[in-house]
Design a protein around this motif. Structure first.
Motif, PDB file in Angstrom:
ATOM      1  N   LYS A  97       4.623  10.917   5.853  1.00  0.00           N
ATOM      2  CA  LYS A  97       5.815  10.983   5.036  1.00  0.00           C
ATOM      3  C   LYS A  97       6.167   9.696   4.933  1.00  0.00           C
ATOM      4  O   LYS A  97       6.770   9.059   3.819  1.00  0.00           O
ATOM      5  N   ARG A  98       6.518   8.778   5.798  1.00  0.00           N
ATOM      6  CA  ARG A  98       6.980   7.255   5.588  1.00  0.00           C
ATOM      7  C   ARG A  98       6.196   6.628   4.768  1.00  0.00           C
ATOM      8  O   ARG A  98       6.619   5.610   4.253  1.00  0.00           O
ATOM      9  N   LYS A 102       7.400   4.620   1.702  1.00  0.00           N
ATOM     10  CA  LYS A 102       7.352   3.265   1.704  1.00  0.00           C
ATOM     11  C   LYS A 102       6.595   2.780   0.552  1.00  0.00           C
ATOM     12  O   LYS A 102       6.889   1.911  -0.168  1.00  0.00           O
ATOM     13  N   LEU A 103       5.307   3.637  -0.040  1.00  0.00           N
ATOM     14  CA  LEU A 103       4.631   3.209  -1.385  1.00  0.00           C
ATOM     15  C   LEU A 103       5.680   3.483  -2.366  1.00  0.00           C
ATOM     16  O   LEU A 103       5.676   2.814  -3.279  1.00  0.00           O
ATOM     17  N   ASP A 104       6.621   4.522  -2.507  1.00  0.00           N
ATOM     18  CA  ASP A 104       7.506   4.743  -3.802  1.00  0.00           C
ATOM     19  C   ASP A 104       8.564   3.500  -3.669  1.00  0.00           C
ATOM     20  O   ASP A 104       8.890   3.190  -4.815  1.00  0.00           O
ATOM     21  N   ALA A 107       6.970  -0.027  -4.175  1.00  0.00           N
ATOM     22  CA  ALA A 107       5.848  -0.467  -5.145  1.00  0.00           C
ATOM     23  C   ALA A 107       5.823  -1.795  -5.938  1.00  0.00           C
ATOM     24  O   ALA A 107       4.773  -2.215  -5.985  1.00  0.00           O
ATOM     25  N   ARG A 108       7.102  -1.960  -6.416  1.00  0.00           N
ATOM     26  CA  ARG A 108       7.046  -3.373  -7.220  1.00  0.00           C
ATOM     27  C   ARG A 108       6.915  -4.324  -6.241  1.00  0.00           C
ATOM     28  O   ARG A 108       6.497  -5.577  -6.796  1.00  0.00           O
ATOM     29  N   GLU A 109       7.632  -4.386  -5.097  1.00  0.00           N
ATOM     30  CA  GLU A 109       7.474  -5.511  -4.310  1.00  0.00           C
ATOM     31  C   GLU A 109       6.277  -5.776  -3.488  1.00  0.00           C
ATOM     32  O   GLU A 109       6.035  -6.863  -3.048  1.00  0.00           O
ATOM     33  N   LYS A 110       5.566  -4.732  -3.499  1.00  0.00           N
ATOM     34  CA  LYS A 110       4.220  -4.742  -2.702  1.00  0.00           C
ATOM     35  C   LYS A 110       3.307  -5.985  -3.304  1.00  0.00           C
ATOM     36  O   LYS A 110       2.392  -6.537  -2.491  1.00  0.00           O
ATOM     37  N   GLU A 111       3.226  -5.928  -4.461  1.00  0.00           N
ATOM     38  CA  GLU A 111       2.428  -6.719  -5.346  1.00  0.00           C
ATOM     39  C   GLU A 111       2.521  -8.124  -4.993  1.00  0.00           C
ATOM     40  O   GLU A 111       1.673  -8.892  -4.710  1.00  0.00           O
ATOM     41  N   ALA A 112       3.745  -8.520  -4.896  1.00  0.00           N
ATOM     42  CA  ALA A 112       4.013 -10.035  -4.406  1.00  0.00           C
ATOM     43  C   ALA A 112       3.917 -10.223  -3.095  1.00  0.00           C
ATOM     44  O   ALA A 112       3.465 -11.129  -2.756  1.00  0.00           O
ATOM     45  N   GLN A 113       4.100  -9.259  -2.231  1.00  0.00           N
ATOM     46  CA  GLN A 113       3.952  -9.568  -0.869  1.00  0.00           C
ATOM     47  C   GLN A 113       2.699  -9.357  -0.414  1.00  0.00           C
ATOM     48  O   GLN A 113       2.226 -10.209   0.483  1.00  0.00           O
TER      49      GLN A 113
END
Length: 315
Positions: A97-98, A102-104, A107-113
């Motif tokens: 669930k987490r 977390k993915l939702d 999502a936008r900041e994951k690409e930069a990180q």
């Protein structure tokens, strides 16, 4: 060739080098070397000629020793290993669930990180790759030394298994002796017996492999001869310095031909009854007398040299 080195480096980065050697990540260099010898002996290609996996494992063990006994290479490996462990722990803590949340949410900041994380990991990986390449170009003295010790151990095992050694036809070795002499706790000269002095006194009987002076008791040391014959001659004949005689005894079980004697007593009387009993012919007796005359001259030379060094130190 460079591509081959980089490929090998990437394979090493995926391996658990501590697990490969069967040790903890906090293991000392001494523990790492000991674990390497134990593992490498079991899978040495010479002992496993029909097992191609043994040669591969032996090579991996050698690579692990190279990295873990070099400070810079080990630090780079540990840093990469901790980074991977930290990432694995973070992922493991997240339940399904987490993970979805977390993915939702990220999502936008994951690409930069992801870019930053990949760059950091790539930098750490490049550092480790450079250390591995450096080790291979310079040659690993640690690896060569451990493999030399391993070859000597294998040679010793092979020698001990030969019929000549079992029947006593071939002289065994090496042999270790225990040395004692008078020395006060605050005596920095160790009663006149430095390792150099001990070596000069003993090497006339045969090859001296090692001399280890006790760090707790200044008046004692262990000496290892290459052969039992040399050790036996030292036990029978060496008396040490005139003003501070040596007491020499066997540390290990002596061969049947060795008859331990009290060397300190022998120094007081060159022609004592015990010495005469050990001489089985006139020729042996003359050889023993000549040897002890040479010993007396050597001791006198050492005493004069030590006195000269003391005088130079005081001026």
């Amino acid at each position: 060739m460079a591509a081959g080195k980089m490929s090998a480096s990437k394979e090493l980065m995926q391996m658990d080098l501590y697990g490969l050697l069967g040790i903890e990540a906090e293991a000392t260099e001494k523990e790492i070397k000991k674990a390497y010898r134990q593992k490498a002996l079991t899978c040495h290609p010479d002992k496993n000629p029909d097992n191609p996996r043994a040669a591969e494992l032996f090579h991996q063990l050698s690579q692990a020793l190279e990295i873990l006994t070099d400070g810079a290479a080990r630090a780079a490996y540990d840093k990469l290993r901790k980074a991977k462990e930290a990432a694995a722990k973070r992922t493991q803590k997240l339940d399904e669930k987490r993970k979805k949340v977390k993915l939702d949410l990220e999502a936008r900041e994951k690409e930069a990180q992801t870019r930053v994380t990949e760059e950091e990991e790539a930098q750490v990986a490049r550092t480790l790759e450079q250390e591995i390449i450096r080790l291979r170009e310079e040659g690993s003295r640690q690896l060569e030394e451990q493999q030399r010790l391993m070859r000597e151990q294998m040679k010793l095992e092979k020698t001990q298994k030969t019929p000549g050694n079992r029947t006593g036809n071939t002289e065994p070795g090496p042999a270790r002796l225990k040395l004692k002499w008078k020395c006060k706790k605050d005596d920095d000269t160790r009663g006149g017996y430095t390792e150099d002095v001990l070596k000069r006194l003993l090497q006339k009987y045969g090859e001296v492999l090692n001399i280890v002076a006790s760090s707790k008791k200044k008046g004692s040391a262990i000496v290892e001869f290459a052969t039992f014959k040399a050790a036996e001659l030292a036990v029978r004949n060496e008396a040490g310095l005139l003003n501070n005689p040596l007491q020499i005894s066997w540390l290990d079980t002596p061969p049947p031909s060795a008859v331990p004697e009290t060397v300190g007593k022998m120094a007081s009387n060159v022609f004592s009854h015990s010495a005469q009993d050990s001489v089985r012919s006139d020729r042996d007796y003359e050889s023993l007398v000549l040897m002890r005359m040479r010993q007396a001259a050597e001791r006198q030379r050492l005493i004069e040299q030590l006195q000269k060094e003391d005088e130079e130190a005081n001026t």
